[in-house]
Design a protein around this motif. Structure first.
Motif, short mmCIF file in Angstrom:
data_model
loop_
_atom_site.label_atom_id
_atom_site.label_comp_id
_atom_site.label_asym_id
_atom_site.label_seq_id
_atom_site.Cartn_x
_atom_site.Cartn_y
_atom_site.Cartn_z
N SER A 126 0.83 -1.21 0.00
CA SER A 126 0.00 0.00 0.00
C SER A 126 0.86 1.25 0.00
O SER A 126 0.58 2.22 -0.71
N LYS A 127 1.94 1.23 0.80
CA LYS A 127 2.85 2.37 0.83
C LYS A 127 3.52 2.57 -0.51
O LYS A 127 3.69 3.71 -0.97
N ALA A 128 3.89 1.46 -1.15
CA ALA A 128 4.54 1.55 -2.46
C ALA A 128 3.59 2.13 -3.50
O ALA A 128 3.98 2.97 -4.31
N ARG A 129 2.32 1.67 -3.47
CA ARG A 129 1.34 2.19 -4.42
C ARG A 129 1.10 3.68 -4.18
O ARG A 129 0.99 4.48 -5.12
N SER A 130 1.02 4.07 -2.91
CA SER A 130 0.81 5.49 -2.58
C SER A 130 1.97 6.34 -3.07
O SER A 130 1.76 7.43 -3.63
N LEU A 131 3.20 5.83 -2.89
CA LEU A 131 4.37 6.57 -3.34
C LEU A 131 4.37 6.70 -4.85
O LEU A 131 4.66 7.79 -5.39
N MET A 132 4.05 5.64 -5.57
CA MET A 132 4.03 5.69 -7.03
C MET A 132 2.96 6.66 -7.53
O MET A 132 3.16 7.36 -8.52
N GLN A 133 1.80 6.71 -6.83
CA GLN A 133 0.75 7.64 -7.24
C GLN A 133 1.20 9.09 -7.07
O GLN A 133 0.93 9.94 -7.92
N SER B 125 4.95 14.05 -11.69
CA SER B 125 5.44 14.06 -13.06
C SER B 125 4.43 14.68 -14.01
O SER B 125 4.78 15.44 -14.92
N THR B 126 3.15 14.38 -13.79
CA THR B 126 2.10 14.94 -14.65
C THR B 126 2.02 16.46 -14.47
O THR B 126 1.90 17.20 -15.46
N ALA B 127 2.11 16.93 -13.22
CA ALA B 127 2.06 18.36 -12.96
C ALA B 127 3.25 19.07 -13.60
O ALA B 127 3.11 20.15 -14.19
N ALA B 128 4.43 18.46 -13.50
CA ALA B 128 5.62 19.06 -14.10
C ALA B 128 5.49 19.13 -15.61
O ALA B 128 5.85 20.14 -16.24
N LEU B 129 4.97 18.05 -16.22
CA LEU B 129 4.80 18.03 -17.67
C LEU B 129 3.80 19.09 -18.11
O LEU B 129 4.00 19.76 -19.15
N LEU B 130 2.74 19.29 -17.33
CA LEU B 130 1.74 20.31 -17.65
C LEU B 130 2.36 21.70 -17.58
O LEU B 130 2.13 22.54 -18.46
N LYS B 131 3.15 21.96 -16.54
CA LYS B 131 3.81 23.26 -16.40
C LYS B 131 4.77 23.53 -17.55
O LYS B 131 4.80 24.63 -18.11
N ILE B 132 5.54 22.51 -17.91
CA ILE B 132 6.49 22.67 -19.01
C ILE B 132 5.75 22.97 -20.31
O ILE B 132 6.17 23.83 -21.11
N SER B 133 4.63 22.28 -20.53
CA SER B 133 3.86 22.48 -21.76
C SER B 133 3.32 23.90 -21.83
O SER B 133 3.37 24.56 -22.88
N LEU C 209 14.12 33.29 -23.10
CA LEU C 209 13.88 34.07 -21.88
C LEU C 209 12.49 33.79 -21.32
O LEU C 209 12.32 33.59 -20.11
N THR C 210 11.47 33.79 -22.18
CA THR C 210 10.10 33.54 -21.73
C THR C 210 9.96 32.12 -21.18
O THR C 210 9.32 31.91 -20.14
N LEU C 211 10.57 31.16 -21.87
CA LEU C 211 10.52 29.78 -21.41
C LEU C 211 11.19 29.64 -20.04
O LEU C 211 10.65 29.01 -19.12
N ALA C 212 12.36 30.25 -19.91
CA ALA C 212 13.10 30.16 -18.63
C ALA C 212 12.33 30.85 -17.51
O ALA C 212 12.23 30.31 -16.39
N ALA C 213 11.78 32.04 -17.79
CA ALA C 213 11.04 32.78 -16.76
C ALA C 213 9.83 31.97 -16.28
O ALA C 213 9.55 31.88 -15.08
N GLY C 214 9.12 31.37 -17.22
CA GLY C 214 7.96 30.57 -16.85
C GLY C 214 8.33 29.36 -16.01
O GLY C 214 7.66 29.02 -15.03
N MET C 215 9.42 28.70 -16.38
CA MET C 215 9.83 27.49 -15.65
C MET C 215 10.43 27.83 -14.30
O MET C 215 10.31 27.07 -13.34
N TRP C 216 11.10 28.99 -14.20
CA TRP C 216 11.58 29.43 -12.89
C TRP C 216 10.40 29.77 -11.98
O TRP C 216 10.40 29.43 -10.80
N ALA C 217 9.40 30.47 -12.52
CA ALA C 217 8.26 30.89 -11.71
C ALA C 217 7.40 29.70 -11.29
O ALA C 217 6.92 29.64 -10.15
N SER C 218 7.20 28.75 -12.20
CA SER C 218 6.34 27.59 -11.90
C SER C 218 7.08 26.47 -11.18
O SER C 218 6.45 25.55 -10.66
N GLU C 219 8.42 26.54 -11.16
CA GLU C 219 9.24 25.49 -10.54
C GLU C 219 8.92 24.13 -11.15
O GLU C 219 8.85 23.11 -10.45
N ALA C 220 8.74 24.13 -12.47
CA ALA C 220 8.47 22.88 -13.17
C ALA C 220 9.62 21.90 -13.02
O ALA C 220 9.43 20.69 -12.87
#
Length: 421
Positions: free
Chosen positions: A6-13, A19-27, A56-67
């Motif tokens: 159960s702990k392993a499944r929770s960690l994977m979730q 990872s999904t949130a980071a991918l969304l921010k990067i997109s 510059l815009t890409l870097a600023a967005g990724m710095w601000a969102s901490e993607a």
């Protein structure tokens, strides 16, 4: 076994969500950067400047969102500049080795200057010198709460001039916690002791070039137009830093009044239980004093501050004060972030993007002081939603162009760096 699964499944979730949130921010950042690139298709910007705007815009967005981590964004910036702007015969570079200018900041004198400061901090931490000095000074200020707060903030303020403000705050909080536990439960003054360490470390980060990464970004940007050495930075930055720490002290003392008249300082004791040879601490103390003295008196002896930085690096490594494990703990990510910022600033300035961005600002008719105040408050706002180094990376190149127009580069850029702290 079921609990483990159960702990392993929770960690994977959690990892999957992260990872999904980071991918969304990067997109989203990529979309915004692409929009900025195509929106300037009919403008007066050159192709090189448009691609720099994209980066510059890409870097600023990724710095601000901490993607992704801030240092990773800095490496991405350097990689994109080498791939897009550094391609011979492309939109910017003309010769096969022109790409090297975007990687050159990795070997910048400022990187070595900062590394020297990190090595000094690592040696002081390993030998317990920083905590020993803090303990000795606090034991001499008396038992009154106001005096203890003043002493702790003063020690943190001074230390944060030469070691990272994070390390200075961590050190002082470790010293203050035993004192805080002697106060009655719920005493508001506990907050003053802990916040005093945090605030004085941040304000102290204004005082020297090596105290905070934004300072290095600003000094690097000024190197070719209005060079600022170690002493000149202190002359400009120390007075407002001292004024701010005094104001902060007064505010904390009024806001969190103590309920006791005396605090038992007998709880202050050196927390480092490791037994190290005394000569190591003495060596660190001597090298620390000599290094800082040479940094401050550069105008008298003419030895560059960067060259002086090699003194602690060479002495501590060859004398065995620091070993390979200690060197691995140095904040290399901060050095990479500074290098990426210097590289980005170089591209923003040389492609003409900074001048174009300044032209978009409603600055016509405003006195230079008003312009500087607007840029500094903008830096304050940005540094509250992204790292202060990232905010400096974005705004310092613009400040250089604004200052160049009136021959006041340092008077424009240094306040930006200080505002990030």
């Amino acid at each position: 076994m079921e609990d483990t699964r159960s702990k392993a499944r929770s960690l994977m979730q959690r990892l999957e969500f992260s990872s999904t949130a980071a991918l969304l921010k990067i997109s989203i950042c990529l979309v915004l950067a692409t929009i900025a690139f195509w929106a300037t298709a009919g403008s007066s910007l050159s192709e090189a400047a448009r691609y720099t705007l994209f980066i510059l815009t890409l870097a600023a967005g990724m710095w601000a969102s901490e993607a992704i981590p801030a240092f990773a964004v800095a490496l991405m910036v350097m990689g994109l500049q080498i791939a897009i702007l550094g391609r011979p015969g492309g939109v910017y570079s003309e010769h096969a080795d022109d790409w090297e200018q975007f990687a050159a900041p990795l070997g910048s004198p400022l990187i070595w200057l900062f590394l020297g400061g990190f090595v000094l901090a690592a040696a002081a931490e390993k030998t317990g010198l920083n905590r020993a000095i803090a303990n000795q000074m606090l034991q001499r200020v008396g038992t009154r709460p106001a005096a203890i707060l003043a002493g702790s903030m003063a020690v943190t303020f001074v230390f944060s001039q030469f070691i990272s403000n994070t390390a200075a705050a961590t050190m002082m909080i470790a010293v203050m916690l035993p004192l805080a536990r002697t106060l009655p439960p719920g005493d508001r003054f506990i907050k003053a002791l802990l916040l005093g360490a945090a605030f004085s470390a941040s304000v102290g980060g204004m005082g020297t070039v090596i105290a905070s990464p934004p300072n290095a970004i600003a000094a690097g940007a000024l190197r070719d137009v209005d060079s600022v050495d170690f002493f000149r930075w202190m002359v400009a930055a120390a007075p407002p830093a001292v004024a701010l720490v005094l104001v902060t002290y007064g505010y904390l003392l009024l806001r969190y009044r103590p309920s006791v008249q005396q605090i038992d300082i007998g709880r202050i004791a050196e927390t480092d239980a490791r037994v190290l040879p005394l000569w190591r601490r003495l060596l660190v103390m001597i090298v620390f004093v000599v290094t800082v003295s040479l940094w401050i008196t550069q105008s008298l002896h003419g030895i560059p501050a960067t060259v002086v930085s090699f003194l602690p690096i060479c002495v501590f490594c060859t004398a065995g004060v620091l070993n390979s494990d200690d060197i691995c703990t140095i904040r290399w990510d901060v050095l990479l972030l500074i290098a990426g910022g210097l590289s980005l600033g170089l591209a923003v300035t040389r492609t003409g993007l900074a001048e174009w961005l300044v032209g978009l600002l409603p600055l016509q008719g405003l006195p230079h002081l008003a312009v500087v105040l607007l840029l500094t408050y903008l830096t304050v706002v940005l540094s509250n939603v992204m790292s202060n180094t990232a905010a400096a990376n974005i705004l310092v190149p613009i400040g250089v162009v604004v200052g160049t127009g009136v021959g006041a580069e340092a008077a424009t850029v240094i306040p930006l760096a200080l505002s990030a702290s």
